[in-house]
Design an enzyme around this catalytic site. Sequence first.
Site, PDB file in Angstrom:
ATOM      1  N   ASP A 276     -18.692 -59.049 -99.440  1.00  0.00           N
ATOM      2  CA  ASP A 276     -17.842 -58.886 -98.257  1.00  0.00           C
ATOM      3  C   ASP A 276     -18.078 -57.468 -97.757  1.00  0.00           C
TER       4      ASP A 276
ATOM      5  N   TYR B 137     -26.395 -45.453 -76.372  1.00  0.00           N
ATOM      6  CA  TYR B 137     -27.286 -45.981 -77.402  1.00  0.00           C
ATOM      7  C   TYR B 137     -26.523 -46.783 -78.443  1.00  0.00           C
TER       8      TYR B 137
ATOM      9  N   GLU C 134     -23.135 -42.742 -76.786  1.00  0.00           N
ATOM     10  CA  GLU C 134     -22.422 -44.005 -76.603  1.00  0.00           C
ATOM     11  C   GLU C 134     -23.325 -45.072 -75.996  1.00  0.00           C
TER      12      GLU C 134
ATOM     13  N   THR D  66     -38.631 -45.540 -77.758  1.00  0.00           N
ATOM     14  CA  THR D  66     -38.235 -46.831 -77.201  1.00  0.00           C
ATOM     15  C   THR D  66     -39.469 -47.650 -76.887  1.00  0.00           C
TER      16      THR D  66
ATOM     17  N   HIS E 282     -23.505 -39.982 -73.814  1.00  0.00           N
ATOM     18  CA  HIS E 282     -24.879 -40.434 -73.937  1.00  0.00           C
ATOM     19  C   HIS E 282     -25.137 -41.164 -75.252  1.00  0.00           C
TER      20      HIS E 282
ATOM     21  N   HIS F 275     -28.292 -34.962 -68.773  1.00  0.00           N
ATOM     22  CA  HIS F 275     -29.031 -35.637 -67.697  1.00  0.00           C
ATOM     23  C   HIS F 275     -28.086 -36.415 -66.784  1.00  0.00           C
ATOM     24  N   HIS F 276     -26.820 -36.512 -67.185  1.00  0.00           N
ATOM     25  CA  HIS F 276     -25.832 -37.105 -66.277  1.00  0.00           C
ATOM     26  C   HIS F 276     -25.264 -36.060 -65.326  1.00  0.00           C
TER      27      HIS F 276
ATOM     28  N   LYS G   5     -40.803 -49.360 -79.838  1.00  0.00           N
ATOM     29  CA  LYS G   5     -40.092 -50.596 -80.157  1.00  0.00           C
ATOM     30  C   LYS G   5     -40.605 -51.749 -79.295  1.00  0.00           C
TER      31      LYS G   5
ATOM     32  N   HIS H  58     -13.031 -51.917 -65.184  1.00  0.00           N
ATOM     33  CA  HIS H  58     -14.179 -52.782 -65.458  1.00  0.00           C
ATOM     34  C   HIS H  58     -15.082 -52.139 -66.504  1.00  0.00           C
TER      35      HIS H  58
ATOM     36  N   TRP I 198     -14.777 -44.384 -65.114  1.00  0.00           N
ATOM     37  CA  TRP I 198     -14.643 -44.458 -66.579  1.00  0.00           C
ATOM     38  C   TRP I 198     -14.969 -43.130 -67.228  1.00  0.00           C
TER      39      TRP I 198
ATOM     40  N   ARG J 258     -22.298 -44.752 -55.185  1.00  0.00           N
ATOM     41  CA  ARG J 258     -21.509 -45.660 -56.007  1.00  0.00           C
ATOM     42  C   ARG J 258     -20.019 -45.344 -55.839  1.00  0.00           C
TER      43      ARG J 258
ATOM     44  N   SER K 261     -35.023 -57.654 -82.999  1.00  0.00           N
ATOM     45  CA  SER K 261     -35.995 -57.563 -84.092  1.00  0.00           C
ATOM     46  C   SER K 261     -35.833 -58.675 -85.119  1.00  0.00           C
TER      47      SER K 261
ATOM     48  N   SER L 192      -9.975 -47.409 -84.278  1.00  0.00           N
ATOM     49  CA  SER L 192     -10.614 -48.650 -84.701  1.00  0.00           C
ATOM     50  C   SER L 192     -12.114 -48.468 -84.889  1.00  0.00           C
ATOM     51  N   SER L 193     -12.755 -47.826 -83.914  1.00  0.00           N
ATOM     52  CA  SER L 193     -14.210 -47.671 -84.001  1.00  0.00           C
ATOM     53  C   SER L 193     -14.606 -46.840 -85.198  1.00  0.00           C
TER      54      SER L 193
HETATM   55  C1  HEA Z   1     -21.457 -53.450 -70.742  1.00  0.00           C
HETATM   56  C2  HEA Z   1     -21.079 -53.007 -69.645  1.00  0.00           C
HETATM   57  C3  HEA Z   1     -21.043 -53.691 -68.326  1.00  0.00           C
HETATM   58  C4  HEA Z   1     -21.199 -55.021 -67.968  1.00  0.00           C
HETATM   59  C5  HEA Z   1     -21.445 -56.192 -68.862  1.00  0.00           C
HETATM   60  C6  HEA Z   1     -21.072 -55.078 -66.544  1.00  0.00           C
HETATM   61  C7  HEA Z   1     -21.156 -56.260 -65.806  1.00  0.00           C
HETATM   62  C8  HEA Z   1     -21.057 -56.335 -64.423  1.00  0.00           C
HETATM   63  N1  HEA Z   1     -20.851 -55.273 -63.567  1.00  0.00           N
HETATM   64 FE1  HEA Z   1     -20.523 -53.345 -64.122  1.00  0.00          FE
HETATM   65  N2  HEA Z   1     -20.219 -51.394 -64.648  1.00  0.00           N
HETATM   66  C9  HEA Z   1     -20.314 -50.877 -65.905  1.00  0.00           C
HETATM   67  C10 HEA Z   1     -20.611 -51.584 -67.061  1.00  0.00           C
HETATM   68  C11 HEA Z   1     -20.812 -52.960 -67.107  1.00  0.00           C
HETATM   69  N3  HEA Z   1     -20.834 -53.827 -66.047  1.00  0.00           N
HETATM   70  C12 HEA Z   1     -20.088 -49.458 -65.892  1.00  0.00           C
HETATM   71  C13 HEA Z   1     -20.136 -48.511 -67.081  1.00  0.00           C
HETATM   72  C14 HEA Z   1     -19.830 -49.125 -64.560  1.00  0.00           C
HETATM   73  C15 HEA Z   1     -19.540 -47.741 -63.972  1.00  0.00           C
HETATM   74  C16 HEA Z   1     -18.078 -47.572 -63.703  1.00  0.00           C
HETATM   75  C17 HEA Z   1     -17.766 -46.317 -63.019  1.00  0.00           C
HETATM   76  O1  HEA Z   1     -18.395 -46.003 -62.002  1.00  0.00           O
HETATM   77  O2  HEA Z   1     -16.856 -45.616 -63.487  1.00  0.00           O
HETATM   78  C18 HEA Z   1     -19.939 -50.360 -63.798  1.00  0.00           C
HETATM   79  C19 HEA Z   1     -19.797 -50.439 -62.422  1.00  0.00           C
HETATM   80  C20 HEA Z   1     -20.058 -51.585 -61.675  1.00  0.00           C
HETATM   81  C21 HEA Z   1     -20.178 -51.603 -60.258  1.00  0.00           C
HETATM   82  C22 HEA Z   1     -20.100 -50.393 -59.349  1.00  0.00           C
HETATM   83  C23 HEA Z   1     -18.733 -50.168 -58.916  1.00  0.00           C
HETATM   84  C24 HEA Z   1     -18.626 -48.956 -58.094  1.00  0.00           C
HETATM   85  O3  HEA Z   1     -19.464 -48.055 -58.200  1.00  0.00           O
HETATM   86  O4  HEA Z   1     -17.662 -48.904 -57.340  1.00  0.00           O
HETATM   87  C25 HEA Z   1     -20.415 -52.902 -59.882  1.00  0.00           C
HETATM   88  C26 HEA Z   1     -20.604 -53.359 -58.494  1.00  0.00           C
HETATM   89  O5  HEA Z   1     -21.152 -54.322 -58.240  1.00  0.00           O
HETATM   90  C27 HEA Z   1     -20.455 -53.680 -61.093  1.00  0.00           C
HETATM   91  C28 HEA Z   1     -20.679 -55.045 -61.146  1.00  0.00           C
HETATM   92  C29 HEA Z   1     -20.835 -55.768 -62.323  1.00  0.00           C
HETATM   93  C30 HEA Z   1     -21.019 -57.211 -62.342  1.00  0.00           C
HETATM   94  C31 HEA Z   1     -21.019 -58.099 -61.148  1.00  0.00           C
HETATM   95  C32 HEA Z   1     -21.158 -57.537 -63.666  1.00  0.00           C
HETATM   96  C33 HEA Z   1     -21.383 -58.950 -64.181  1.00  0.00           C
HETATM   97  O6  HEA Z   1     -22.347 -58.947 -65.184  1.00  0.00           O
HETATM   98  C34 HEA Z   1     -20.096 -59.515 -64.680  1.00  0.00           C
HETATM   99  C35 HEA Z   1     -20.240 -60.955 -64.987  1.00  0.00           C
HETATM  100  C36 HEA Z   1     -18.992 -61.639 -64.568  1.00  0.00           C
HETATM  101  C37 HEA Z   1     -18.258 -62.388 -65.361  1.00  0.00           C
HETATM  102  C38 HEA Z   1     -18.582 -62.597 -66.755  1.00  0.00           C
HETATM  103  C39 HEA Z   1     -17.007 -62.971 -64.851  1.00  0.00           C
HETATM  104  C40 HEA Z   1     -16.732 -64.347 -65.253  1.00  0.00           C
HETATM  105  C41 HEA Z   1     -15.530 -64.735 -64.499  1.00  0.00           C
HETATM  106  C42 HEA Z   1     -15.278 -65.964 -64.073  1.00  0.00           C
HETATM  107  C43 HEA Z   1     -16.184 -67.072 -64.341  1.00  0.00           C
HETATM  108  C44 HEA Z   1     -14.105 -66.206 -63.253  1.00  0.00           C
HETATM  109  C45 HEA Z   1     -12.893 -66.384 -64.032  1.00  0.00           C
HETATM  110  C46 HEA Z   1     -12.124 -65.120 -64.004  1.00  0.00           C
HETATM  111  C47 HEA Z   1     -11.114 -64.811 -64.824  1.00  0.00           C
HETATM  112  C48 HEA Z   1     -10.649 -65.698 -65.916  1.00  0.00           C
HETATM  113  C49 HEA Z   1     -10.409 -63.496 -64.646  1.00  0.00           C
HETATM  114  N4  HEA Z   1     -20.239 -52.855 -62.156  1.00  0.00           N
HETATM  115  C1  HEA Z   2     -27.496 -49.476 -72.969  1.00  0.00           C
HETATM  116  C2  HEA Z   2     -27.339 -48.458 -72.277  1.00  0.00           C
HETATM  117  C3  HEA Z   2     -28.365 -47.508 -71.759  1.00  0.00           C
HETATM  118  C4  HEA Z   2     -29.660 -47.295 -72.169  1.00  0.00           C
HETATM  119  C5  HEA Z   2     -30.427 -47.927 -73.295  1.00  0.00           C
HETATM  120  C6  HEA Z   2     -30.167 -46.272 -71.297  1.00  0.00           C
HETATM  121  C7  HEA Z   2     -31.459 -45.753 -71.401  1.00  0.00           C
HETATM  122  C8  HEA Z   2     -31.919 -44.670 -70.680  1.00  0.00           C
HETATM  123  N1  HEA Z   2     -31.259 -44.016 -69.666  1.00  0.00           N
HETATM  124 FE1  HEA Z   2     -29.428 -44.513 -68.938  1.00  0.00          FE
HETATM  125  N2  HEA Z   2     -27.506 -44.809 -68.383  1.00  0.00           N
HETATM  126  C9  HEA Z   2     -26.641 -45.733 -68.916  1.00  0.00           C
HETATM  127  C10 HEA Z   2     -26.913 -46.596 -69.948  1.00  0.00           C
HETATM  128  C11 HEA Z   2     -28.112 -46.642 -70.636  1.00  0.00           C
HETATM  129  N3  HEA Z   2     -29.217 -45.903 -70.372  1.00  0.00           N
HETATM  130  C12 HEA Z   2     -25.371 -45.680 -68.243  1.00  0.00           C
HETATM  131  C13 HEA Z   2     -24.161 -46.550 -68.543  1.00  0.00           C
HETATM  132  C14 HEA Z   2     -25.480 -44.708 -67.269  1.00  0.00           C
HETATM  133  C15 HEA Z   2     -24.472 -44.289 -66.209  1.00  0.00           C
HETATM  134  C16 HEA Z   2     -23.234 -43.677 -66.687  1.00  0.00           C
HETATM  135  C17 HEA Z   2     -22.330 -43.370 -65.540  1.00  0.00           C
HETATM  136  O1  HEA Z   2     -22.614 -42.404 -64.820  1.00  0.00           O
HETATM  137  O2  HEA Z   2     -21.329 -44.103 -65.341  1.00  0.00           O
HETATM  138  C18 HEA Z   2     -26.839 -44.169 -67.402  1.00  0.00           C
HETATM  139  C19 HEA Z   2     -27.326 -43.130 -66.625  1.00  0.00           C
HETATM  140  C20 HEA Z   2     -28.519 -42.505 -66.847  1.00  0.00           C
HETATM  141  C21 HEA Z   2     -28.887 -41.266 -66.238  1.00  0.00           C
HETATM  142  C22 HEA Z   2     -28.037 -40.443 -65.276  1.00  0.00           C
HETATM  143  C23 HEA Z   2     -28.225 -40.884 -63.884  1.00  0.00           C
HETATM  144  C24 HEA Z   2     -27.334 -40.191 -62.950  1.00  0.00           C
HETATM  145  O3  HEA Z   2     -26.124 -40.380 -63.018  1.00  0.00           O
HETATM  146  O4  HEA Z   2     -27.848 -39.461 -62.119  1.00  0.00           O
HETATM  147  C25 HEA Z   2     -30.150 -40.970 -66.698  1.00  0.00           C
HETATM  148  C26 HEA Z   2     -30.913 -39.759 -66.314  1.00  0.00           C
HETATM  149  O5  HEA Z   2     -31.761 -39.313 -66.966  1.00  0.00           O
HETATM  150  C27 HEA Z   2     -30.529 -42.022 -67.609  1.00  0.00           C
HETATM  151  C28 HEA Z   2     -31.745 -42.073 -68.292  1.00  0.00           C
HETATM  152  C29 HEA Z   2     -32.047 -43.006 -69.274  1.00  0.00           C
HETATM  153  C30 HEA Z   2     -33.302 -43.010 -70.019  1.00  0.00           C
HETATM  154  C31 HEA Z   2     -34.447 -42.068 -69.852  1.00  0.00           C
HETATM  155  C32 HEA Z   2     -33.190 -44.045 -70.908  1.00  0.00           C
HETATM  156  C33 HEA Z   2     -34.225 -44.419 -71.939  1.00  0.00           C
HETATM  157  O6  HEA Z   2     -33.630 -44.644 -73.197  1.00  0.00           O
HETATM  158  C34 HEA Z   2     -35.022 -45.627 -71.548  1.00  0.00           C
HETATM  159  C35 HEA Z   2     -36.232 -45.786 -72.409  1.00  0.00           C
HETATM  160  C36 HEA Z   2     -36.986 -47.064 -72.151  1.00  0.00           C
HETATM  161  C37 HEA Z   2     -38.129 -47.203 -71.466  1.00  0.00           C
HETATM  162  C38 HEA Z   2     -38.792 -46.044 -70.805  1.00  0.00           C
HETATM  163  C39 HEA Z   2     -38.768 -48.535 -71.270  1.00  0.00           C
HETATM  164  C40 HEA Z   2     -39.647 -49.029 -72.376  1.00  0.00           C
HETATM  165  C41 HEA Z   2     -40.753 -48.127 -72.716  1.00  0.00           C
HETATM  166  C42 HEA Z   2     -42.070 -48.439 -72.570  1.00  0.00           C
HETATM  167  C43 HEA Z   2     -42.527 -49.749 -72.061  1.00  0.00           C
HETATM  168  C44 HEA Z   2     -43.044 -47.439 -73.035  1.00  0.00           C
HETATM  169  C45 HEA Z   2     -43.918 -46.839 -72.014  1.00  0.00           C
HETATM  170  C46 HEA Z   2     -43.160 -45.958 -71.150  1.00  0.00           C
HETATM  171  C47 HEA Z   2     -43.527 -44.736 -70.748  1.00  0.00           C
HETATM  172  C48 HEA Z   2     -44.630 -43.952 -71.269  1.00  0.00           C
HETATM  173  C49 HEA Z   2     -42.786 -44.135 -69.634  1.00  0.00           C
HETATM  174  N4  HEA Z   2     -29.527 -42.937 -67.677  1.00  0.00           N
HETATM  175 CU   LIG Z   3     -27.409 -40.810 -70.790  1.00  0.00          CU
END
Ligand code: HEA
Ligand code: HEA
Ligand SMILES: [Cu+2]
Lengths: 527, 287, 387
Positions: free
Chosen positions: A108, A259, A257, A330, A255, A304-305, A333, A79, A144, A452, A270, A171-172
């Site tokens: 292009d 962003y 990634e 952030t 990390h 931080h992960h 922004k 997923h 993942w 999780r 924007s 590709s990327s």
């Molecule tokens: C961009 C990234 C992204 C997006 C969009 C989503 C979208 C969603 N995620 Fe995802 N998720 C991750 C990134 C993302 N996730 C990541 C990085 C993890 C961590 C993995 C890890 O632990 O290693 C995670 C883990 C994760 C978990 C935790 C699993 C676990 O810890 O065991 C769960 C549980 O609820 C979950 C739920 C969902 C749901 C319900 C959506 C929904 O938004 C999805 C919306 C659903 C649809 C769009 C389906 C539409 C389908 C139909 C209408 C039916 C037809 C079906 C077919 C044709 C097949 N996700």
């Molecule tokens: C689009 C993807 C995205 C983005 C933008 C962010 C943004 C941020 N993330 Fe997140 N993060 C993930 C995707 C993302 N993360 C994913 C996928 C994981 C889990 C991976 C995995 O384990 O599978 C994760 C996990 C993750 C962890 C690890 C948790 C753990 O496993 O224990 C942490 C810890 O520091 C963290 C921190 C942050 C912080 C500080 C930001 C900051 O950039 C956020 C900044 C934004 C704001 C703070 C809000 C707006 C600000 C204001 C309104 C200003 C005023 C605010 C203050 C003065 C406080 N993230």
């Molecule tokens: Cu991070």
Amino acid sequence: MSTATADHHDHDDHHGPAPGLMRWVYTTNHKDIGTLYLLFALVMFFIGGGMALIIRAELFQPGLQIVDPLFFNSMTTMHALVMIFGVVMPAFVGLANWMIPMMIGGPDMALPRLNNWSFWIMPFAFAVLLSTLFMEGGGPAGGWTLYAPLSLQGGDNLAFVIFAIHFMGISSVMGSINIVATIFNMRAPGMTLMKMPLFVWTWLITAYLLIAVIPVLAGAVTMLLTDRYFDTSFFSAAGGGDPVMFQHIFWFFGHPEVYILILPAFGIISSIIPTFARKPLFGYASMVYATASIAFLSFIVWAHHMFTVGMPLAGEMFFMFATMMISVPTGVKVFNWIATMWRGSMTFETPMLFAIGFLVMFTIGGLSGLMLAITPADIQYHDTYFVVAHFHYVLVPGAIYSIMAATYYWIPKWTGNMYDEKWGKIHFWVSTVFLNVLFFPMHFVGLAGMPRRIPDYSMQFADWNAVATIGAFGFGFSQLIFVYVVYKCIKGGEKATTEVWEGADGLEWTVPSPAPYHTFETPPAIR
Amino acid sequence: MSSPSSYYIPHEAKWPIVGSIALFVFFMGFASFLNGGGWIAMALGAALLIYMMVMWFGDVIRESESGMYSKQVDVSFRMAMMWFIFSEVMFFAAFFGALFYARQFSGPWLSGAGEGGAAATNAVLWSGWDYAWPNNGPAELGGEYNKMSWFPLPIMNTMILLASGVTVTIAHHAIKEDNRQKMVKWLLATVALGFLFVACQAFEYYEAYAHLNLKMGTGIYGSTFFMLTGFHGFHVTMGAIILLFVMLRGRKGHFSATNHFAFEAAAWYWHFVDVVWLGLFIFVYIL
Amino acid sequence: MSIVLRWLVTAYALLFCSLSLAAIGDINMPVGVTPISKEVYGLHMMIFWICCVIGVLVFAVMFYSMFKHRKSKGAKAADFHESTVVEIIWTAVPLVILIAMAIPAAKTLIAMEDTSDADVTIKVTGYQWKWHYEYLDSEISFFSSLDADHNAARQVGSGIDVSQFDNYLKEVDNELVLPVGKKIRFLHTASDVIHSWWVPALAVKKDAIPGFINENWALIEEPGVYRGKCAELCGRDHGFMPIVVRAVPEEEYEQWVAEMSPAPMVAETSEDSAPAAADGDAEREWALAELMEKGESVYNTSCAACHQANGQGLPGAFPAIAGSPVATGPVDAHINVIYAGVSGTAMAAFANQLSDSDMAAVITYQRNAFGNTVGDLVQPSAIKALR
Ligand code: HEA
Ligand code: HEA
Ligand SMILES: [Cu+2]
Ligand code: CUA
């Protein structure tokens, strides 16, 4: 592709696309390739979403009802891989393909053939990845993040998964190189860097992030491969290595990634907010600098992960402070966007609704990210559903909503037809309500102690998980509305004007709708 | 012929899809091979990939030679090559990172140095193990081995690569003076040095396996040694092959004083390989 | 349009109500029973409220603007798009807020990492999928795995209603007993993959990394039973390796230690880490039926997680025992697989997890169950000879 045809080519014959299916296979046109990317992402969204629905179905109730735990783990893993590498990244690249040449007044992409290859790798790469699900032993089930040594225990799938990652990486990197070259080399005269739309800026910076970190991921998984098949011991203490070393290298990629998954979204938002506020973007220059700061900081916060792996205290401190710092740019922004809305003259068409949805819910996700950055607290949050809630708030109403917003915003330019506004709005509202039903309760169960990546849980988490599952199915199926709206818009509808939106500003709105197959073969004049 | 102000945009690209299929077959084949399957699919994929590259580059060369590329197109190519090399740098960075991590962190921790649980790690799990570099870990994986000395082969190889850096620069000056003959000669020397390097490296590997008992499986030392030098050696081979093709093109009369991007790209690549080697020489062999 | 907006506001008002609910009950972090856990809880609540306030302020301005500056209300767009002063303000103010959050966080962090001067040291080793506890100050050590009833109930399609259990998936066979009021130092490590030992009430979560030891500590202030889980994905049964800590007053603890020390705890199948010593059974000859009976129970607790209760395994991941060339081939090779494991795979070495008679029994069982009909049997003495 012979010299002859090329020789005779000149820009007076405005020939359109070649007829037939092969048009899509051989195309070098940025718009065609953009379309391919977007459609690919949409298909993968349903595959990745389908996997999420399997996860949610199993978690509907305590007890194991549907799947074996191993299969559950492989659903979680797949997923995430599909959503990140197969949905959000390709969708952003598709948007870049469509919009960047038009936004900068270029004919292009800089390297059109390479562009075709970047796309056509994707379906094959995902064929490799998804094929593992049909193998004996199933797909990868180590998360993942592919942490060693667990991922090394995987069956035959490991080699396939690693090569699939290499494959997508190619590709990327090629795609990013293309984007960098396009932005630096294809701008119309007078389109200075500080006149570029923010979408172009954010993509430029994203492309650099990609070029810098995708090879690092490639290196990390290559070491996994050799540890498994060639006797090396990078990730084994017995040989003087360290399993945690994998995590450092992985998150050095991982990390930045995340962003990569949000910076282009910032660019999209924007573009949209000024249009519907009918007011220029507030603080353009500071937006550019903020994006650059976020990108820079993203390289020094990876651990931080890993607050629970037992780093030296000084390391934990450093990574805590650095991570917190990201909130500042952030925040800039977020404040700039609000200042753009301030004293504007706002209307709320579907793109704007999605942009506002983004703004609100991304901020919620960002604030929970900030909580995660606080090391002592993160030690409690880590690996619970609180983290799952955090990243879905930044990814789904963040990245995914920005892509939806972009689609609604630009689809009149792509197809020449207006989309169905009523259904667009319905799509937004239904999605938004279900989305919060889906992800908000995850904060609660996470704080209360639900780890999780588990297929089954204790009774105390039952209620909120049931709620989340209902939300998941609601949200998933409401995406069918999106498919309907897009389909309908491609088929026909009210004709779009050149400008499309009243407050629209930018070169893409100076060409007719639908945009002709070739735009800006002679560079436009920039004011 | 297009005017220099218009950007050449090829229509219809046949080779990318061939390349994707080739990579698909190659990767599927390679993965099956690693899991105990045959190597035929892998070889087939690799062959198709090479074929694709020959054809694709062939097209590009023809277009370039017939003057269809404007200055602007040239700039695109330059940028692409530059950033491609940067991505390669980052690939090596991952392995250098692993080397530094093992030497600065995991090694000392296993021997009890450092805060947190390091002391207990050594006392309880690996009691009596002392860290030194190189090492094959507390379990002494792979058994007794000898370190690969920087003398004589590696230092010789350093000389060879440095010399090849000089020869390729002379060749570059030659083409800038439109002296194709001279360019070909010096390129030949560069390619020869490149392959000489690879041969020395092969001999070194033979020595390592046959006489030093230094293998991929020799703990972290063997791992980092072979991965770093191995990927580097692979890049040298690639670079030498590219230079070889540049040389052959030169012999066919390609390139001019102003238009020789392929040469420059190959030369950049070669310098990059060179610089990586210097890093390797210092951190893998000397320190 | 205004209906739509009203919806928006209602939706988010509801959201924030639920957000503030997070301050109570089962939807928030437990306060815990150690000084550190209380500090962490305080920190958590502080940053939570700060974030809420920021969120509310930001959204308030935004929604105000959305109401007031609507085209449908006749708003005319202003034309400003820059102001260095406000830009500086909204860079500086967050910075100050962050510093205010960072200081207490750093203090707590420093306290958490200070494992010096401990009274009791416990080594905790993660296995797929159970925990092993060693009291380094006394001779006590034992395995702790998911309670057998829960284990039966959690199988796919078990048909058992899991809601009948009070602590579903949170009950173990052997609890970790700890004294109240003492500084306990934990040494975390693992034998196969990374696990993470997490007990929320103690605010202890530390990864257990094979080949390395991580330290952590807790000072429990109140007696009670505290439950936790493995928090790092560790394979198929990651969700099923709970932790139960029973904190008792010091006298009771001393008494428990005294009881346990002379003859290490002998539960059904899991013994201490040098099981041979405790196993007088190894001397005598065993009958086939006896071995089969014991073997079945060992199999179900130690092997079925991977090789499945019916011996069919999970193709591709875990080989079947039924018809396995190893389990039906030469006995020495079979013994070796269980005794020494298969390195680089999930098949662990069971030499120090099972006693001689357990191993002999389970090997015998595998050779004669699931349709395997080798007919021979392995005596515990044969295993003992290997040690
Ligand atoms: C961009 C990234 C992204 C997006 C969009 C989503 C979208 C969603 N995620 Fe995802 N998720 C991750 C990134 C993302 N996730 C990541 C990085 C993890 C961590 C993995 C890890 O632990 O290693 C995670 C883990 C994760 C978990 C935790 C699993 C676990 O810890 O065991 C769960 C549980 O609820 C979950 C739920 C969902 C749901 C319900 C959506 C929904 O938004 C999805 C919306 C659903 C649809 C769009 C389906 C539409 C389908 C139909 C209408 C039916 C037809 C079906 C077919 C044709 C097949 N996700
Ligand atoms: C689009 C993807 C995205 C983005 C933008 C962010 C943004 C941020 N993330 Fe997140 N993060 C993930 C995707 C993302 N993360 C994913 C996928 C994981 C889990 C991976 C995995 O384990 O599978 C994760 C996990 C993750 C962890 C690890 C948790 C753990 O496993 O224990 C942490 C810890 O520091 C963290 C921190 C942050 C912080 C500080 C930001 C900051 O950039 C956020 C900044 C934004 C704001 C703070 C809000 C707006 C600000 C204001 C309104 C200003 C005023 C605010 C203050 C003065 C406080 N993230
Ligand atoms: Cu991070
Ligand atoms: Cu052990 Cu998860």
